[in-house]
Each structure stands twice: as structure tokens, then as C-alpha cells.
Design a protein around this motif. Structure first.
Motif, mmCIF file in Angstrom:
data_model
loop_
_atom_site.group_PDB
_atom_site.id
_atom_site.type_symbol
_atom_site.label_atom_id
_atom_site.label_comp_id
_atom_site.label_asym_id
_atom_site.label_seq_id
_atom_site.Cartn_x
_atom_site.Cartn_y
_atom_site.Cartn_z
ATOM 1 N N SER A 219 -31.040 -32.221 42.939
ATOM 2 C CA SER A 219 -30.264 -31.207 42.215
ATOM 3 C C SER A 219 -28.814 -31.168 42.691
ATOM 4 O O SER A 219 -27.882 -31.056 41.881
ATOM 5 N N LYS A 220 -28.612 -31.274 44.002
ATOM 6 C CA LYS A 220 -27.250 -31.298 44.537
ATOM 7 C C LYS A 220 -26.499 -32.543 44.054
ATOM 8 O O LYS A 220 -25.299 -32.483 43.772
ATOM 9 N N PRO B 113 -28.352 -39.948 48.874
ATOM 10 C CA PRO B 113 -29.671 -39.975 49.535
ATOM 11 C C PRO B 113 -30.565 -38.874 48.973
ATOM 12 O O PRO B 113 -30.126 -37.752 48.726
ATOM 13 N N GLY B 114 -31.819 -39.203 48.748
ATOM 14 C CA GLY B 114 -32.769 -38.223 48.242
ATOM 15 C C GLY B 114 -32.739 -38.024 46.746
ATOM 16 O O GLY B 114 -33.552 -37.269 46.202
ATOM 17 N N ALA B 115 -31.812 -38.692 46.058
ATOM 18 C CA ALA B 115 -31.741 -38.574 44.594
ATOM 19 C C ALA B 115 -32.540 -39.701 43.951
ATOM 20 O O ALA B 115 -32.523 -40.841 44.420
ATOM 21 N N GLY B 116 -33.241 -39.379 42.875
ATOM 22 C CA GLY B 116 -34.044 -40.364 42.174
ATOM 23 C C GLY B 116 -33.297 -41.016 41.026
ATOM 24 O O GLY B 116 -32.062 -41.069 41.005
ATOM 25 N N HIS B 117 -34.043 -41.492 40.054
ATOM 26 C CA HIS B 117 -33.467 -42.277 38.957
ATOM 27 C C HIS B 117 -32.714 -41.417 37.945
ATOM 28 O O HIS B 117 -31.628 -41.778 37.515
ATOM 29 N N CYS B 118 -33.290 -40.293 37.576
ATOM 30 C CA CYS B 118 -32.763 -39.502 36.451
ATOM 31 C C CYS B 118 -31.751 -38.460 36.916
ATOM 32 O O CYS B 118 -32.075 -37.281 37.062
ATOM 33 N N ILE B 119 -30.520 -38.896 37.178
ATOM 34 C CA ILE B 119 -29.462 -37.986 37.594
ATOM 35 C C ILE B 119 -28.795 -37.424 36.342
ATOM 36 O O ILE B 119 -27.884 -38.005 35.772
ATOM 37 N N ASP B 120 -29.291 -36.265 35.917
ATOM 38 C CA ASP B 120 -28.822 -35.615 34.697
ATOM 39 C C ASP B 120 -27.614 -34.724 34.999
ATOM 40 O O ASP B 120 -27.212 -34.570 36.154
ATOM 41 N N PRO B 121 -27.016 -34.091 33.965
ATOM 42 C CA PRO B 121 -25.937 -33.130 34.210
ATOM 43 C C PRO B 121 -26.414 -31.973 35.080
ATOM 44 O O PRO B 121 -27.619 -31.742 35.222
ATOM 45 N N PRO B 122 -25.480 -31.214 35.675
ATOM 46 C CA PRO B 122 -25.858 -30.127 36.586
ATOM 47 C C PRO B 122 -26.806 -29.114 35.964
ATOM 48 O O PRO B 122 -26.705 -28.797 34.778
ATOM 49 N N TYR B 123 -27.738 -28.642 36.782
ATOM 50 C CA TYR B 123 -28.643 -27.550 36.463
ATOM 51 C C TYR B 123 -29.744 -27.924 35.475
ATOM 52 O O TYR B 123 -30.518 -27.071 35.075
ATOM 53 N N PHE B 124 -29.832 -29.202 35.096
ATOM 54 C CA PHE B 124 -31.020 -29.663 34.394
ATOM 55 C C PHE B 124 -32.151 -29.732 35.416
ATOM 56 O O PHE B 124 -31.935 -30.136 36.561
ATOM 57 N N PRO B 125 -33.369 -29.354 35.045
ATOM 58 C CA PRO B 125 -34.484 -29.473 35.998
ATOM 59 C C PRO B 125 -34.628 -30.930 36.449
ATOM 60 O O PRO B 125 -34.570 -31.845 35.629
#
Length: 209
Positions: free
Chosen positions: A180-181, A144-156
Motif C-alpha cells: 500500500s505504501k 521491497p515488500g511490493a507485489g506485482h499489481c502496483i495500482d494507484p493510491p488507496y486501491f485495495p
């Protein structure tokens, strides 16, 4: 078949990781190529998109869309979540990838605020389709709350960016904190999935900054 020419590649098991359009390409590879052991899809469609896919004597058409259904956000960004046709309906049913032909398990990573397309809907289609063909239910993890571009950790968090195909500034969705989470947790989930199905390990080290 694949050949392992790099010493870093252990083999013999092969895992695929695909995001967005790369996801439906990975679904196609898992469905048509031998030796694919496990496949991870991040906000991916279960139909072929953007351009027709040609493999041997077969062609899978691209999923239809209507750009006229896009909206513009208050920031002036294109929101294209509603432009894509339903792959369960004719004539777009032909664009569905025959993922029941795949040999290995699937993990679907789904951002519930994806504004590129309806990733949650596509993951539900994949689950129902596989089970209808006597296959195991895929693992689906929702954020929930995450968008399309789920990149590796700590990417903006990429809440918006220029779309590579359309060349327009696009709204991809996501609330920065939740997104981010999701990136941190998804990275752990992906590693755990691959270790389990590629080399039999059940745990991995946690990401640290």
C-alpha cells in the motif's frame, strides 16, 4: 503519428504508462513509434510476452514459458514467477524488444515481491542493454515488500486475483502494508517523472485521501 483531438490533451509531448503485459506493449511503442517522449513501466517485462507482436514487416515472437514450473501456495493459488524463460538465452533472445531505438527516458517501477514474473531481473536487463547501446541508464525505483499489481493510491492491494490470460487464481505477491505504501509513493514518482519530461515541471501535489 498521433493526432490530438481531445482538448484535455495538451501535447506535443507524449508519455506512456504500462503495467504488466501493457508494459512490454509500451516498450514496443516507444521503440517503434515516433513522438514518444517518456515511458513508465510498472512491473513489466523487456521481452514481448503472451502473443507474437507484428509491426509492418517484422514479427517479435513471444517469450517462451513452461507452465509445468508453476507452484501452488498454501492457499491454493498459482505462483508463476518461475515459468518464464530467460530472454537473454537462445532461442528466446529474439523476443527482446529493441528498446535502444526509443528516443525518450524510461522509469521502471519494480515490486521486489513480484510473483507474476521477475520484474527486478527485467529492469536490470533494460539498464544494461540501454547502456551497452550508448543510451542513458533508466531510472529504476525498487519497492521491497511490493507485489506485482502496483495500482494507484488507496486501491485495495491485489495480492491475488484471477489472471486475465490464464483464467486461474494467481498469487501476485506483496505484503499488504508495504504494498500500500508503494502504491502511494509510486504514484508520486510517476507524476514527477512525467511532469519533468513532458512539461518541464519538477514537483507535483502529494496524493491525499
Amino acid at each position: 503519428m498521433f493526432s490530438f483531438s481531445l482538448h484535455q490533451v495538451k501535447g506535443p509531448n507524449i508519455g506512456l504508462l504500462g503495467f504488466s503485459k501493457g508494459g512490454d506493449l509500451c516498450l514496443s511503442m516507444a521503440s517503434f513509434l515516433k513522438g514518444i517522449t517518456a515511458t513508465v513501466l510498472i512491473n513489466s517485462c523487456v521481452a514481448n510476452t503472451i502473443t507474437p507482436l507484428h509491426y509492418k514487416d517484422m514479427t517479435i515472437p513471444s517469450l517462451g514459458n513452461d507452465l509445468g514450473k508453476h507452484t501452488i501456495t498454501e492457499s491454493g493459488l498459482m505462483d508463476c514467477v518461475n515459468i518464464w524463460n530467460n530472454p537473454l538465452e537462445e532461442p528466446d533472445h529474439r523476443s527482446l524488444i529493441p528498446l535502444e531505438k526509443a528516443q525518450g527516458p524510461f522509469l521502471f517501477i519494480v515490486g521486489k515481491d513480484d510473483h507474476n514474473w521477475k520484474s527486478e531481473f527485467y529492469a536490470h536487463i533494460a539498464s544494461a542493454w540501454l547502456q551497452a547501446h550508448g543510451k542513458d541508464r533508466p531510472q529504476i525505483i525498487y519497492y521491497p515488500g511490493a507485489g506485482h499489481c502496483i495500482d494507484p493510491p488507496y486501491f485495495p492491494p491485489r495480492i491475488a486475483s484471477v489472471h486475465a490470460f490464464l483464467g486461474q487464481a494467481m498469487f501476485f505477491g506483496g505484503e499488504p502494508g508495504a504494498h500500500s505504501k508503494a502504491q502511494v509513493d509510486a504514484w508520486q514518482q510517476i507524476q514527477t517523472f512525467f511532469h519533468k519530461h513532458l512539461d518541464g515541471k519538477k514537483s507535483v501535489k502529494h496524493s491525499k485521501i
